[in-house]
Design a protein around this motif. Structure first.
Motif, PDB file in Angstrom:
ATOM      1  N   GLU A  11       0.815  -1.220   0.000  1.00 20.86           N
ATOM      2  CA  GLU A  11       0.000   0.000   0.000  1.00 20.86           C
ATOM      3  C   GLU A  11       0.844   1.263   0.000  1.00 20.86           C
ATOM      4  O   GLU A  11       0.526   2.230  -0.690  1.00 20.86           O
ATOM      5  N   HIS A  12       1.929   1.272   0.774  1.00 19.72           N
ATOM      6  CA  HIS A  12       2.710   2.495   0.953  1.00 19.72           C
ATOM      7  C   HIS A  12       4.048   2.481   0.221  1.00 19.72           C
ATOM      8  O   HIS A  12       4.669   3.529   0.051  1.00 19.72           O
ATOM      9  N   GLY A  13       4.525   1.301  -0.172  1.00 12.89           N
ATOM     10  CA  GLY A  13       5.800   1.223  -0.861  1.00 12.89           C
ATOM     11  C   GLY A  13       6.975   1.034   0.070  1.00 12.89           C
ATOM     12  O   GLY A  13       8.112   0.969  -0.392  1.00 12.89           O
ATOM     13  N   PHE A  14       6.733   0.941   1.369  1.00 15.67           N
ATOM     14  CA  PHE A  14       7.812   0.716   2.324  1.00 15.67           C
ATOM     15  C   PHE A  14       7.239   0.057   3.566  1.00 15.67           C
ATOM     16  O   PHE A  14       6.030   0.099   3.820  1.00 15.67           O
ATOM     17  N   ALA A  15       8.097  -0.567   4.351  1.00 16.57           N
ATOM     18  CA  ALA A  15       7.703  -1.170   5.613  1.00 16.57           C
ATOM     19  C   ALA A  15       8.852  -1.026   6.598  1.00 16.57           C
ATOM     20  O   ALA A  15      10.003  -1.337   6.268  1.00 16.57           O
ATOM     21  N   LEU A  16       8.550  -0.533   7.779  1.00 16.29           N
ATOM     22  CA  LEU A  16       9.539  -0.451   8.851  1.00 16.29           C
ATOM     23  C   LEU A  16       9.606  -1.809   9.543  1.00 16.29           C
ATOM     24  O   LEU A  16       8.585  -2.464   9.744  1.00 16.29           O
ATOM     25  N   MET A  17      10.798  -2.214   9.910  1.00 16.52           N
ATOM     26  CA  MET A  17      10.967  -3.590  10.365  1.00 16.52           C
ATOM     27  C   MET A  17      12.065  -3.712  11.405  1.00 16.52           C
ATOM     28  O   MET A  17      12.902  -2.819  11.561  1.00 16.52           O
ATOM     29  N   GLY A  18      12.030  -4.823  12.123  1.00 15.87           N
ATOM     30  CA  GLY A  18      13.100  -5.169  13.050  1.00 15.87           C
ATOM     31  C   GLY A  18      13.920  -6.316  12.498  1.00 15.87           C
ATOM     32  O   GLY A  18      13.405  -7.170  11.781  1.00 15.87           O
ATOM     33  N   LEU A  19      15.205  -6.335  12.821  1.00 16.77           N
ATOM     34  CA  LEU A  19      16.099  -7.391  12.369  1.00 16.77           C
ATOM     35  C   LEU A  19      16.206  -8.484  13.429  1.00 16.77           C
ATOM     36  O   LEU A  19      16.064  -8.208  14.623  1.00 16.77           O
ATOM     37  N   PRO A  20      16.479  -9.720  13.000  1.00 14.78           N
ATOM     38  CA  PRO A  20      16.857 -10.742  13.984  1.00 14.78           C
ATOM     39  C   PRO A  20      18.266 -10.454  14.508  1.00 14.78           C
ATOM     40  O   PRO A  20      18.900  -9.467  14.102  1.00 14.78           O
ATOM     41  N   ALA A  21      18.743 -11.294  15.396  1.00 15.24           N
ATOM     42  CA  ALA A  21      20.101 -11.112  15.917  1.00 15.24           C
ATOM     43  C   ALA A  21      21.104 -11.146  14.767  1.00 15.24           C
ATOM     44  O   ALA A  21      21.050 -12.022  13.902  1.00 15.24           O
ATOM     45  N   VAL A  22      22.001 -10.174  14.745  1.00 11.42           N
ATOM     46  CA  VAL A  22      22.996 -10.074  13.676  1.00 11.42           C
ATOM     47  C   VAL A  22      24.113 -11.075  13.948  1.00 11.42           C
ATOM     48  O   VAL A  22      24.742 -11.032  15.006  1.00 11.42           O
ATOM     49  N   PRO A  23      24.381 -12.002  13.006  1.00 12.62           N
ATOM     50  CA  PRO A  23      25.468 -12.969  13.224  1.00 12.62           C
ATOM     51  C   PRO A  23      26.808 -12.256  13.437  1.00 12.62           C
ATOM     52  O   PRO A  23      27.063 -11.195  12.850  1.00 12.62           O
ATOM     53  N   ALA A  24      27.653 -12.847  14.273  1.00 10.48           N
ATOM     54  CA  ALA A  24      28.942 -12.229  14.600  1.00 10.48           C
ATOM     55  C   ALA A  24      29.801 -12.023  13.355  1.00 10.48           C
ATOM     56  O   ALA A  24      30.500 -11.018  13.231  1.00 10.48           O
ATOM     57  N   VAL A  25      29.726 -12.966  12.396  1.00 11.76           N
ATOM     58  CA  VAL A  25      30.556 -12.839  11.197  1.00 11.76           C
ATOM     59  C   VAL A  25      30.120 -11.639  10.362  1.00 11.76           C
ATOM     60  O   VAL A  25      30.949 -11.016   9.687  1.00 11.76           O
ATOM     61  N   VAL A  26      28.833 -11.283  10.415  1.00 16.23           N
ATOM     62  CA  VAL A  26      28.352 -10.116   9.680  1.00 16.23           C
ATOM     63  C   VAL A  26      28.835  -8.837  10.349  1.00 16.23           C
ATOM     64  O   VAL A  26      29.319  -7.909   9.686  1.00 16.23           O
ATOM     65  N   ALA A  27      28.711  -8.761  11.672  1.00 19.71           N
ATOM     66  CA  ALA A  27      29.175  -7.572  12.387  1.00 19.71           C
ATOM     67  C   ALA A  27      30.669  -7.367  12.191  1.00 19.71           C
ATOM     68  O   ALA A  27      31.137  -6.244  11.967  1.00 19.71           O
ATOM     69  N   ALA A  28      31.427  -8.456  12.249  1.00 20.39           N
ATOM     70  CA  ALA A  28      32.875  -8.355  12.068  1.00 20.39           C
ATOM     71  C   ALA A  28      33.234  -8.002  10.636  1.00 20.39           C
ATOM     72  O   ALA A  28      34.285  -7.404  10.383  1.00 20.39           O
ATOM     73  N   GLU A  72      34.708 -14.523   2.212  1.00 21.52           N
ATOM     74  CA  GLU A  72      33.471 -14.000   1.642  1.00 21.52           C
ATOM     75  C   GLU A  72      32.357 -15.043   1.685  1.00 21.52           C
ATOM     76  O   GLU A  72      31.183 -14.698   1.867  1.00 21.52           O
ATOM     77  N   ARG A  73      32.708 -16.314   1.526  1.00 24.12           N
ATOM     78  CA  ARG A  73      31.693 -17.360   1.613  1.00 24.12           C
ATOM     79  C   ARG A  73      31.149 -17.471   3.041  1.00 24.12           C
ATOM     80  O   ARG A  73      29.949 -17.696   3.247  1.00 24.12           O
ATOM     81  N   GLY A  78      26.568 -15.960   6.751  1.00 21.45           N
ATOM     82  CA  GLY A  78      25.996 -15.171   7.837  1.00 21.45           C
ATOM     83  C   GLY A  78      24.918 -14.217   7.344  1.00 21.45           C
ATOM     84  O   GLY A  78      23.872 -14.047   7.989  1.00 21.45           O
ATOM     85  N   LEU A  79      25.145 -13.596   6.190  1.00 22.45           N
ATOM     86  CA  LEU A  79      24.152 -12.696   5.615  1.00 22.45           C
ATOM     87  C   LEU A  79      22.904 -13.463   5.192  1.00 22.45           C
ATOM     88  O   LEU A  79      21.783 -12.951   5.316  1.00 22.45           O
TER      89      LEU A  79
END
Length: 235
Positions: A11-28, A72-73, A78-79
């Motif tokens: 309807e609006h073209g966007f949605a605000l959302m929450g993320l699950p826990a970010v994997p450590a490999v992604v944060a690093a 990268e793999r 993680g992503l």
């Protein structure tokens, strides 16, 4: 922010959302330099789930680096775990394969200053959906996001996603998005932003067909997630 709503996105073209826990490999992974983009292929399988596959990019001039490829793999895995719950929803056509171009954007704003968060180059042709998500932030600050529709006459919405929050965009309704990182007066702020562009793997996104029998073969995964064979699938 609540989980993304398919109704809100349509309807609006966007949605605000929450993320699950970010994997450590992604944060690093935001500590890498340079932050090279990654690509994933996302396909619906016969067991009613999304399969994510890492798509290696063309190697630069010179010999390939096995160490870089392995890193990268692992980051792609993680992503994939992060995106599986973030992107799963009724807005995504299960009859299409999707290419996901992923960019990690680290921005530093000096104390008391506002810095524009620069997008990572042009969006790919045929981009249908986008994701802008705050993976992490150090220091006191906030992100100011503005979304614009066709004509860019006033923003559709202004939002301030916090770490662990993001905005899912329908690029056919939201033609432009602008983001600024605002640092508090007490010191600088460092922010890690994940930007994803979703495009139909065939270059065109069509409406989902109506019959219960899916028109194209679905991938079937083996015990370790590898593709074994394909067959038609019924819902």
């Amino acid at each position: 922010m609540a989980p993304p709503s398919g109704h809100a996105l349509r309807e609006h073209g966007f949605a605000l959302m929450g993320l699950p826990a970010v994997p450590a490999v992604v944060a690093a992974g935001f500590g890498d330099h340079p932050l090279r983009p990654l690509r994933l292929r996302m396909s619906w399988t016969a067991d009613d789930d999304w399969l994510f596959q890492y798509v290696p990019r063309a190697a630069p001039v010179g010999p390939a680096s096995p160490v870089r490829d392995l890193a990268e793999r692992r980051l792609a895995a993680g992503l994939s775990a992060l995106l599986r719950s973030t992107l799963s929803g009724p807005w995504l056509d299960i009859h299409a394969d999707w290419l996901i171009d992923l960019h990690r954007v680290r921005t530093v704003a000096p104390a008391g200053k506002a810095v524009r968060v620069e997008p990572p180059g042009p969006r790919p042709a045929g981009c249908a959906f986008g994701l802008v998500a705050v993976v992490g932030r150090e220091g006191t600050g906030s992100l100011r996001s503005r979304l614009y529709g066709p004509g860019r006459v006033g923003p559709l919405v202004e939002a301030a996603p916090a770490p662990g929050q993001g905005i899912l965009l329908d690029r056919r309704a939201v033609v432009d998005d602008r983001h600024e990182l605002l640092a508090g007066a007490g010191g600088p702020v460092v922010q890690d932003l994940l930007v994803a562009h979703l495009s139909g793997a065939s270059g065109q996104v069509e409406a989902a067909p109506g019959p219960a029998l899916r028109r194209r073969p679905m991938l079937v995964r083996g015990p370790t997630g590898t593709v074994v064979h394909t067959r038609p699938a019924l819902r």
